[in-house]
Write a protein that holds these residues in place. Structure first.
Motif, PDB file in Angstrom:
ATOM      1  N   MET A 160      11.771  -0.510  12.634  1.00 32.23           N
ATOM      2  CA  MET A 160      12.289  -1.688  11.961  1.00 32.23           C
ATOM      3  C   MET A 160      12.800  -1.294  10.577  1.00 32.23           C
ATOM      4  SD  MET A 160       8.680  -3.663  11.135  1.00 32.23           S
ATOM      5  CE  MET A 160       9.533  -5.172  10.666  1.00 32.23           C
ATOM      6  N   SER A 161      13.862  -1.976  10.132  1.00 28.65           N
ATOM      7  CA  SER A 161      14.457  -1.737   8.823  1.00 28.65           C
ATOM      8  C   SER A 161      14.158  -2.944   7.932  1.00 28.65           C
ATOM      9  CB  SER A 161      15.968  -1.533   8.954  1.00 28.65           C
ATOM     10  OG  SER A 161      16.572  -1.416   7.686  1.00 28.65           O
ATOM     11  N   VAL A 162      13.625  -2.667   6.744  1.00 28.56           N
ATOM     12  CA  VAL A 162      13.179  -3.733   5.847  1.00 28.56           C
ATOM     13  C   VAL A 162      13.800  -3.542   4.471  1.00 28.56           C
ATOM     14  CG1 VAL A 162      11.187  -4.958   4.896  1.00 28.56           C
ATOM     15  CG2 VAL A 162      10.984  -3.754   7.077  1.00 28.56           C
ATOM     16  N   ASP A 163      14.387  -4.608   3.939  1.00 28.45           N
ATOM     17  CA  ASP A 163      14.921  -4.631   2.574  1.00 28.45           C
ATOM     18  C   ASP A 163      13.830  -5.194   1.666  1.00 28.45           C
ATOM     19  OD1 ASP A 163      16.233  -5.081   0.187  1.00 28.45           O
ATOM     20  OD2 ASP A 163      18.078  -5.751   1.133  1.00 28.45           O
ATOM     21  N   VAL A 164      13.360  -4.373   0.707  1.00 28.17           N
ATOM     22  CA  VAL A 164      12.200  -4.738  -0.104  1.00 28.17           C
ATOM     23  C   VAL A 164      12.589  -4.812  -1.574  1.00 28.17           C
ATOM     24  CG1 VAL A 164       9.796  -4.209  -0.626  1.00 28.17           C
ATOM     25  CG2 VAL A 164      10.797  -3.437   1.526  1.00 28.17           C
ATOM     26  N   ARG A 165      12.171  -5.873  -2.252  1.00 28.30           N
ATOM     27  CA  ARG A 165      12.261  -5.978  -3.713  1.00 28.30           C
ATOM     28  C   ARG A 165      10.814  -5.943  -4.227  1.00 28.30           C
ATOM     29  NH1 ARG A 165      17.469  -8.350  -3.866  1.00 28.30           N
ATOM     30  NH2 ARG A 165      18.339  -7.691  -1.850  1.00 28.30           N
ATOM     31  N   TYR A 166      10.538  -5.009  -5.135  1.00 31.51           N
ATOM     32  CA  TYR A 166       9.157  -4.808  -5.558  1.00 31.51           C
ATOM     33  C   TYR A 166       9.078  -4.405  -7.019  1.00 31.51           C
ATOM     34  CZ  TYR A 166      10.300   0.156  -5.054  1.00 31.51           C
ATOM     35  OH  TYR A 166      10.886   1.392  -5.184  1.00 31.51           O
ATOM     36  N   ARG A 167       7.895  -4.544  -7.572  1.00 37.34           N
ATOM     37  CA  ARG A 167       7.614  -4.139  -8.949  1.00 37.34           C
ATOM     38  C   ARG A 167       6.504  -3.097  -8.922  1.00 37.34           C
ATOM     39  NH1 ARG A 167       6.457  -8.703 -10.933  1.00 37.34           N
ATOM     40  NH2 ARG A 167       8.473  -9.205 -11.889  1.00 37.34           N
ATOM     41  N   PRO A 168       6.794  -1.840  -9.306  1.00 37.80           N
ATOM     42  CA  PRO A 168       5.754  -0.800  -9.288  1.00 37.80           C
ATOM     43  C   PRO A 168       4.577  -1.160 -10.185  1.00 37.80           C
ATOM     44  CG  PRO A 168       7.936   0.166  -9.570  1.00 37.80           C
ATOM     45  CD  PRO A 168       8.100  -1.321  -9.724  1.00 37.80           C
ATOM     46  N   ARG A 169       3.399  -0.799  -9.717  1.00 36.66           N
ATOM     47  CA  ARG A 169       2.208  -1.039 -10.527  1.00 36.66           C
ATOM     48  C   ARG A 169       2.135  -0.024 -11.663  1.00 36.66           C
ATOM     49  NH1 ARG A 169      -0.289  -1.743  -5.217  1.00 36.66           N
ATOM     50  NH2 ARG A 169      -0.699  -3.951  -4.868  1.00 36.66           N
ATOM     51  N   PRO A 170       1.586  -0.419 -12.819  1.00 41.50           N
ATOM     52  CA  PRO A 170       1.448   0.532 -13.925  1.00 41.50           C
ATOM     53  C   PRO A 170       0.584   1.717 -13.514  1.00 41.50           C
ATOM     54  CG  PRO A 170       1.053  -1.716 -14.670  1.00 41.50           C
ATOM     55  CD  PRO A 170       1.124  -1.762 -13.173  1.00 41.50           C
ATOM     56  N   PRO A 171       0.884   2.927 -14.001  1.00 43.75           N
ATOM     57  CA  PRO A 171       0.093   4.110 -13.613  1.00 43.75           C
ATOM     58  C   PRO A 171      -1.382   3.986 -13.942  1.00 43.75           C
ATOM     59  CG  PRO A 171       2.136   4.757 -14.686  1.00 43.75           C
ATOM     60  CD  PRO A 171       2.021   3.269 -14.848  1.00 43.75           C
ATOM     61  N   HIS A 172      -1.710   3.359 -15.090  1.00 42.07           N
ATOM     62  CA  HIS A 172      -3.117   3.263 -15.465  1.00 42.07           C
ATOM     63  C   HIS A 172      -3.881   2.347 -14.523  1.00 42.07           C
ATOM     64  CE1 HIS A 172      -1.340  -0.284 -17.501  1.00 42.07           C
ATOM     65  NE2 HIS A 172      -2.510  -0.834 -17.295  1.00 42.07           N
ATOM     66  N   ALA A 173      -3.164   1.338 -13.949  1.00 46.32           N
ATOM     67  CA  ALA A 173      -3.834   0.446 -12.995  1.00 46.32           C
ATOM     68  C   ALA A 173      -4.167   1.195 -11.711  1.00 46.32           C
ATOM     69  CB  ALA A 173      -2.942  -0.759 -12.692  1.00 46.32           C
ATOM     70  N   GLN A 182       0.826  -1.207   0.000  1.00 50.43           N
ATOM     71  CA  GLN A 182       0.000   0.000   0.000  1.00 50.43           C
ATOM     72  C   GLN A 182       0.864   1.263   0.000  1.00 50.43           C
ATOM     73  OE1 GLN A 182      -2.660   0.271   3.306  1.00 50.43           O
ATOM     74  NE2 GLN A 182      -3.662   2.116   2.582  1.00 50.43           N
ATOM     75  N   ARG A 183       1.934   1.261   0.771  1.00 47.31           N
ATOM     76  CA  ARG A 183       2.800   2.429   0.858  1.00 47.31           C
ATOM     77  C   ARG A 183       3.562   2.678  -0.447  1.00 47.31           C
ATOM     78  NH1 ARG A 183       3.937   4.377   6.005  1.00 47.31           N
ATOM     79  NH2 ARG A 183       2.920   3.226   7.686  1.00 47.31           N
ATOM     80  N   LEU A 184       4.064   1.600  -1.057  1.00 43.56           N
ATOM     81  CA  LEU A 184       4.867   1.727  -2.269  1.00 43.56           C
ATOM     82  C   LEU A 184       4.030   1.729  -3.537  1.00 43.56           C
ATOM     83  CD1 LEU A 184       7.730  -0.779  -1.314  1.00 43.56           C
ATOM     84  CD2 LEU A 184       7.865   1.717  -1.324  1.00 43.56           C
ATOM     85  N   ASP A 185       2.742   1.389  -3.406  1.00 45.66           N
ATOM     86  CA  ASP A 185       1.876   1.230  -4.578  1.00 45.66           C
ATOM     87  C   ASP A 185       2.535   0.279  -5.574  1.00 45.66           C
ATOM     88  OD1 ASP A 185      -0.328   1.510  -6.200  1.00 45.66           O
ATOM     89  OD2 ASP A 185       0.451   3.301  -7.209  1.00 45.66           O
ATOM     90  N   ALA A 186       2.907  -0.899  -5.061  1.00 46.15           N
ATOM     91  CA  ALA A 186       3.668  -1.848  -5.863  1.00 46.15           C
ATOM     92  C   ALA A 186       3.399  -3.264  -5.375  1.00 46.15           C
ATOM     93  CB  ALA A 186       5.157  -1.541  -5.759  1.00 46.15           C
ATOM     94  N   GLU A 187       3.816  -4.220  -6.190  1.00 41.67           N
ATOM     95  CA  GLU A 187       3.741  -5.622  -5.814  1.00 41.67           C
ATOM     96  C   GLU A 187       5.057  -6.007  -5.150  1.00 41.67           C
ATOM     97  OE1 GLU A 187       3.520 -10.060  -7.911  1.00 41.67           O
ATOM     98  OE2 GLU A 187       3.558  -8.225  -9.136  1.00 41.67           O
ATOM     99  N   VAL A 188       4.989  -6.368  -3.884  1.00 40.69           N
ATOM    100  CA  VAL A 188       6.191  -6.757  -3.145  1.00 40.69           C
ATOM    101  C   VAL A 188       6.542  -8.195  -3.502  1.00 40.69           C
ATOM    102  CG1 VAL A 188       7.186  -7.153  -0.868  1.00 40.69           C
ATOM    103  CG2 VAL A 188       5.754  -5.144  -1.273  1.00 40.69           C
ATOM    104  N   LEU A 189       7.726  -8.383  -4.085  1.00 42.51           N
ATOM    105  CA  LEU A 189       8.166  -9.707  -4.506  1.00 42.51           C
ATOM    106  C   LEU A 189       8.953 -10.432  -3.416  1.00 42.51           C
ATOM    107  CD1 LEU A 189       9.357  -8.692  -8.075  1.00 42.51           C
ATOM    108  CD2 LEU A 189       7.143  -9.638  -7.421  1.00 42.51           C
ATOM    109  N   ARG A 190       9.691  -9.673  -2.637  1.00 47.46           N
ATOM    110  CA  ARG A 190      10.499 -10.266  -1.572  1.00 47.46           C
ATOM    111  C   ARG A 190      10.786  -9.203  -0.533  1.00 47.46           C
ATOM    112  NH1 ARG A 190      16.014 -10.898  -0.346  1.00 47.46           N
ATOM    113  NH2 ARG A 190      16.541 -12.875   0.650  1.00 47.46           N
ATOM    114  N   LEU A 191      10.731  -9.585   0.723  1.00 49.54           N
ATOM    115  CA  LEU A 191      11.083  -8.655   1.795  1.00 49.54           C
ATOM    116  C   LEU A 191      11.883  -9.395   2.851  1.00 49.54           C
ATOM    117  CD1 LEU A 191       9.118  -9.029   4.577  1.00 49.54           C
ATOM    118  CD2 LEU A 191       7.412  -8.256   2.942  1.00 49.54           C
TER     119      LEU A 191
END
Length: 205
Positions: free
Chosen positions: A173-186, A152-161
């Motif tokens: 807390m410190s979190v290392d996140v790998r994510y894919r941003p959602r398309p703007p139109h979505a 919700q915060r990144l507006d993205a699909e979190v692939l790994r954390l």
């Protein structure tokens, strides 16, 4: 030899311009590193060309630039991707400075290095995946709840954390996140749907 070096110089300038501006800057928009890549490449080319013409041991040149590279990499916070560009800029300078006596091989190596960087750093290869280290001012122990909050915060699909650090004293807390941003139109479509559900039409009497 001097004629070949004179021909190698514009080839080197063209190659580093393609690497630093056309590939790196247009994708990552860091003008300071673009300048650093160009300056480093031209410096490496110049010194290696002089050492070649003066028959100086090239091992000295490699040692010198190795020390400079270590100092530069330790002096600033840059990503692993930018370190890759850093070493390719060095490689282009060395290839064009030392390999000027073999122009065909030199041109082919330039094309190889630029093609590899263009393809390897393309969004189609990485799938648009990005990485970020976040420091949150709260603690969520449940992984799926943390994933939902980050999406919700990144507006993205979190692939790994991966939770790097939890501070129960400061409640952070410190979190290392790998994510894919959602398309703007979505995002826009979802926002429009949410807005549509909250609009109430006046009753018709």
């Amino acid at each position: 030899m001097d004629i070949l070096l004179a021909l190698a110089l514009p080839i080197n300038l063209f190659s580093i311009a393609v690497l630093a501006y056309a590939i790196y800057f247009r994708r990552h928009r860091r003008a300071d590193l673009m300048f650093a890549y160009i300056a480093l490449n031209v410096g490496v080319f110049t010194v290696s060309a002089i050492m070649l013409t003066q028959n100086i041991n090239l091992g000295v040149a490699f040692g010198l630039f190795g020390v400079l590279a270590i100092i530069r990499l330790r002096s600033d916070s840059i990503s692993q991707r930018e370190i890759g560009y850093y070493f390719i800029a060095i490689a282009l300078g060395l290839v064009n400075g030392i390999g000027s006596s073999f122009p065909v091989a030199m041109i082919l190596l330039n094309l190889l290095l630029l093609t590899v960087m263009f393809v390897a750093d393309h969004a189609l290869v990485s799938g648009g995946v990005e990485r970020r280290v976040l420091v949150l001012d709260f603690i969520i122990n449940e992984k799926e709840g943390l994933r939902a909050d980050l999406e919700q915060r990144l507006d993205a699909e979190v692939l790994r954390l991966e939770v790097d650090r939890v501070d129960y004293v400061r409640d952070t807390m410190s979190v290392d996140v790998r994510y894919r941003p959602r398309p703007p139109h979505a995002t826009y479509a979802a926002s429009a749907n949410n807005t549509a559900t909250t609009v109430q039409l006046p009753a018709i009497l």
